[in-house]
Design a protein around this motif. Sequence first.
Motif, PDB file in Angstrom:
ATOM      1  N   THR A   1      31.955 -50.002 -32.731  1.00  0.00           N
ATOM      2  CA  THR A   1      30.951 -49.374 -33.583  1.00  0.00           C
ATOM      3  C   THR A   1      29.694 -49.124 -32.769  1.00  0.00           C
ATOM      4  O   THR A   1      29.100 -50.060 -32.232  1.00  0.00           O
ATOM      5  CB  THR A   1      30.610 -50.261 -34.789  1.00  0.00           C
ATOM      6  OG1 THR A   1      31.801 -50.536 -35.521  1.00  0.00           O
ATOM      7  CG2 THR A   1      29.606 -49.576 -35.693  1.00  0.00           C
ATOM      8  N   MET A   2      29.295 -47.874 -32.652  1.00  0.00           N
ATOM      9  CA  MET A   2      28.052 -47.501 -31.993  1.00  0.00           C
ATOM     10  C   MET A   2      27.364 -46.454 -32.861  1.00  0.00           C
ATOM     11  O   MET A   2      27.931 -45.396 -33.139  1.00  0.00           O
ATOM     12  CB  MET A   2      28.308 -46.944 -30.588  1.00  0.00           C
ATOM     13  CG  MET A   2      28.884 -47.963 -29.626  1.00  0.00           C
ATOM     14  SD  MET A   2      29.001 -47.342 -27.926  1.00  0.00           S
ATOM     15  CE  MET A   2      27.266 -47.279 -27.461  1.00  0.00           C
ATOM     16  N   LYS A   3      26.162 -46.762 -33.295  1.00  0.00           N
ATOM     17  CA  LYS A   3      25.416 -45.869 -34.172  1.00  0.00           C
ATOM     18  C   LYS A   3      24.056 -45.569 -33.561  1.00  0.00           C
ATOM     19  O   LYS A   3      23.373 -46.479 -33.096  1.00  0.00           O
ATOM     20  CB  LYS A   3      25.251 -46.486 -35.553  1.00  0.00           C
ATOM     21  CG  LYS A   3      26.564 -46.673 -36.297  1.00  0.00           C
ATOM     22  CD  LYS A   3      26.340 -47.201 -37.703  1.00  0.00           C
ATOM     23  CE  LYS A   3      27.666 -47.360 -38.441  1.00  0.00           C
ATOM     24  NZ  LYS A   3      27.464 -47.879 -39.824  1.00  0.00           N
ATOM     25  N   ILE A   4      23.692 -44.283 -33.579  1.00  0.00           N
ATOM     26  CA  ILE A   4      22.408 -43.834 -33.060  1.00  0.00           C
ATOM     27  C   ILE A   4      21.563 -43.355 -34.227  1.00  0.00           C
ATOM     28  O   ILE A   4      22.021 -42.567 -35.067  1.00  0.00           O
ATOM     29  CB  ILE A   4      22.580 -42.707 -32.025  1.00  0.00           C
ATOM     30  CG1 ILE A   4      23.399 -43.210 -30.823  1.00  0.00           C
ATOM     31  CG2 ILE A   4      21.228 -42.189 -31.559  1.00  0.00           C
ATOM     32  CD1 ILE A   4      23.699 -42.135 -29.807  1.00  0.00           C
ATOM     33  N   ASN A   5      20.342 -43.840 -34.287  1.00  0.00           N
ATOM     34  CA  ASN A   5      19.408 -43.435 -35.324  1.00  0.00           C
ATOM     35  C   ASN A   5      18.246 -42.688 -34.685  1.00  0.00           C
ATOM     36  O   ASN A   5      17.701 -43.144 -33.681  1.00  0.00           O
ATOM     37  CB  ASN A   5      18.905 -44.670 -36.094  1.00  0.00           C
ATOM     38  CG  ASN A   5      17.956 -44.310 -37.208  1.00  0.00           C
ATOM     39  OD1 ASN A   5      16.743 -44.449 -37.069  1.00  0.00           O
ATOM     40  ND2 ASN A   5      18.495 -43.838 -38.320  1.00  0.00           N
ATOM     41  N   VAL A   6      17.885 -41.522 -35.244  1.00  0.00           N
ATOM     42  CA  VAL A   6      16.813 -40.698 -34.687  1.00  0.00           C
ATOM     43  C   VAL A   6      15.677 -40.599 -35.692  1.00  0.00           C
ATOM     44  O   VAL A   6      15.830 -40.875 -36.892  1.00  0.00           O
ATOM     45  CB  VAL A   6      17.329 -39.286 -34.315  1.00  0.00           C
ATOM     46  CG1 VAL A   6      18.395 -39.375 -33.243  1.00  0.00           C
ATOM     47  CG2 VAL A   6      17.872 -38.569 -35.554  1.00  0.00           C
ATOM     48  N   CYS A   7      14.513 -40.206 -35.208  1.00  0.00           N
ATOM     49  CA  CYS A   7      13.351 -40.018 -36.075  1.00  0.00           C
ATOM     50  C   CYS A   7      13.525 -38.754 -36.898  1.00  0.00           C
ATOM     51  O   CYS A   7      14.167 -37.787 -36.471  1.00  0.00           O
ATOM     52  CB  CYS A   7      12.074 -39.929 -35.235  1.00  0.00           C
ATOM     53  SG  CYS A   7      11.707 -41.415 -34.292  1.00  0.00           S
TER      54      CYS A   7
END
Length: 496
Positions: free
Chosen positions: A41-47
């Motif tokens: 599981t790899m999750k990227i969160n952006v502004c």
Amino acid sequence: MDKVFRAKDKARKHITRDYTKQYELLRENVLELQATNPDTTMKINVCSEPNPGSPTRQFRRIYVCLGPLKKGFKECLRDLLGFDGAFMKGPLPGQVLSAVGLDSNNGIYPLAYGIVESENTESWKWFLDNLGDDLDHGRNSNFTFISDRKKVLHTAVEQLFPNVEHRYCIRHIHDNMTKRWRQTEYRDHLWMCASATTIPEFEHLMKEFRQYDKEACEWLKQIPPKHWARSHFLGRAASDVLISNMCEVFNGKIEKVRDKPVIGCSEYIREYLMKRICNVMKEIKKDKGPLAPTATDILAARKIVASQYISRWNGADKYPVTGALHDQHVVDVRNKTCTCRKWELIRIPCRHVLATLNEMSKDPEVELDIYKWVHKVYFIETWKKAYSFKVEPIKGRSMWPKSECPTKLIPLPHRTQVGRPKKKRRQSEGERLSKNQKASQGDGVNATQEGGSQKPTNDGVQKLSRKHISVTCSKCKNKGHNSKTCKRQGGNQSKK
């Protein structure tokens, strides 16, 4: 000197460009890791971007939980996790959040980590929410968490997992206490109260602490004992740990790479976890006993003490056990409980249970196996299953799959602070004292566990050793000085 500074400035700009470039390659790195390590599981969160047509997105957070570690942690059979955060030291802002558990040998088992913009309630909630999804745990989770007393983490845990047992690291409580009360007697009272396993013993020690200093005792009472006292622990985690040492060990392992770019830092952690699994597997092959080495040592130490106890049968399922100094408890073999609660906390038979088993073995019709009374979390087979899942290596950047996302990731804006950036972490007083004692002991310190300043007591239970215990004067019988420096101080001078 001006030419040197210009050359250094060019080198710094070149390195900074690589920091920015790695954010552009972050999505490709995610695809490569998920392809080589299934169930990762790899999750990227952006502004949030007010302009939907913008070709760039500002990176905010990333969460990583490798598939092999996720499967191995579930095989550990111990629902205990420690949480902590550490600052990034490079030219771009951020903090590394980590979730670390314990394996069958009480060694660290890193489960998940993430890089976030800062350690606040929102970032912790995002990290814990992803972790709960990976472990299939919701609001009714019965896990046990241990961390420092940061309000942002406590708020996030309370909102997402209201039913978990949240322990506070006793070392951080002591650090807070030293702001007002620095004498070693306060630390001794704190540790004795925290180490008590029964409520009557806890109340008796708190009463002694109150007689010593009422104000300090009232300060400690403001912290609910369910967060820091063994007598109020539920025993669901098969561990009576009082300190979040597992997180400190993990932070120490990644300290050298917290100034690297985001992919460099993540790859170093992945390689460390891959190497660590191999090293533990080598240790497992050396052990031939049914239990892990730590559990074997605890059981052996308790067997020696159990020979001094006398157990009697009441005709049903209970055995009163009597020892020296009015040490009397009742063992219930059907419910697997002892009134001292040490068996319930770590799931290894205490001295009273071992004395009871010795009494039960006198019956020729009863066949007893002592290992059946030990929780299966401590067995070699459980230890081996947890490390049977291997972290797979990945290929070079040129062979990573290309991301189809139309936007490009860029780092958050960062204002460089004036002056030379600090590399070393600010240590607490307890950590400095611990290192000084280790240096004085030399090779005599037991280094079998990673980063542990713990030692077994006579009962076999691991607990933090108390450094620099205050001396008692042989002349006036007061603490805080010896006979050579005695000036016939009064009884209350030790507080001052």
